[in-house]
Design a protein around this motif. Sequence first.
Motif, PDB file in Angstrom:
ATOM      1  N   ARG A   1       0.743  -1.166  -0.090  1.00 17.48           N
ATOM      2  CA  ARG A   1       0.014  -0.019  -0.184  1.00 17.48           C
ATOM      3  C   ARG A   1       0.770   1.144  -0.133  1.00 17.48           C
TER       4      ARG A   1
ATOM      5  N   LYS B   1       2.277   1.759  -3.295  1.00 20.18           N
ATOM      6  CA  LYS B   1       1.465   2.287  -4.273  1.00 20.18           C
ATOM      7  C   LYS B   1       0.938   3.981  -4.102  1.00 20.18           C
ATOM      8  N   GLN B   2       1.078   4.188  -2.749  1.00 23.67           N
ATOM      9  CA  GLN B   2       0.783   5.692  -2.368  1.00 23.67           C
ATOM     10  C   GLN B   2       2.023   6.521  -2.743  1.00 23.67           C
ATOM     11  N   ARG B   3       3.322   6.088  -2.822  1.00 28.67           N
ATOM     12  CA  ARG B   3       4.525   6.390  -3.240  1.00 28.67           C
ATOM     13  C   ARG B   3       4.516   6.656  -4.747  1.00 28.67           C
ATOM     14  N   ARG B   4       4.126   5.641  -5.515  1.00 31.41           N
ATOM     15  CA  ARG B   4       4.116   5.942  -6.825  1.00 31.41           C
ATOM     16  C   ARG B   4       2.988   6.812  -7.611  1.00 31.41           C
ATOM     17  N   ALA B   5       2.400   7.217  -6.480  1.00 33.03           N
ATOM     18  CA  ALA B   5       0.984   8.105  -6.945  1.00 33.03           C
ATOM     19  C   ALA B   5       1.410   9.382  -6.525  1.00 33.03           C
TER      20      ALA B   5
ATOM     21  N   PRO C   1       2.280  13.406  -6.461  1.00 31.95           N
ATOM     22  CA  PRO C   1       2.170  14.450  -7.855  1.00 31.95           C
ATOM     23  C   PRO C   1       3.655  14.573  -8.397  1.00 31.95           C
TER      24      PRO C   1
END
Length: 232
Positions: free
Chosen positions: A47, A50-54, A56
């Motif tokens: 998780r 995934k947050q890191r890849r998202a 901005p």
Amino acid sequence: MSQDALKPAAELAAASPARFPNESADYRAARTALLAEEIELRRHIARVAKQRRALPPGGEIAADYRFEGENGPTTLSALFGDKDTLIVYSLMYGPQRQRACPMCTAQLSAWDGEARHIEKRVALAVVARSPAKRILAFGRERGWRNLKLYSDPSGDFTADYVGERDADWPAYTVFRKDGDGRIRHFYSSEGGPEVADPGQDPHNAPDMNPLWILLDTTPGGRGADWYPRLDD
């Protein structure tokens, strides 16, 4: 897969067939409970990734930083090679240090064996504030064969992405090249002493040093008074 579609971790753990010679019922119960936590940890790591890849888009680099390497002067943009992503590790080895940081050295010794695999997907560079000849000599002494080593002679990169111009502190920085060629900061580790829990030696999460990952699986753990040494 959404979190709602996942089976409960305790249910997965209970289905594990693992058993070992002469283990007690208490050991098996405790190990199954631990396995459930390990499954939750695995899911949490996914998780967070995934947050890191998202994230901005980060800030565009203000200048094409200059470095010195084995083949002479180069730039941050050149370090990408044919990749669109670049990892830069800032090694604690400034001019004021007689020897590089043992902790950084232990980590990079592990990375050296992985560098060729990592660079199938992204570019990887190690930067320090010492002169290039000094850094390259240290790499040869440690037997590093795959890591690309560079000096930040002006300290401009260090000042912007590590701390002060002569900051003697490790840093992990990721850059991304857009389709139009612009380079942006994507991610930096921020696991310094300001965010450490009480009594904890500050480190990143996930920890990027295999040394600690392995020791975390042992009865004594990391210990409180042991660190790698350059003469070991």
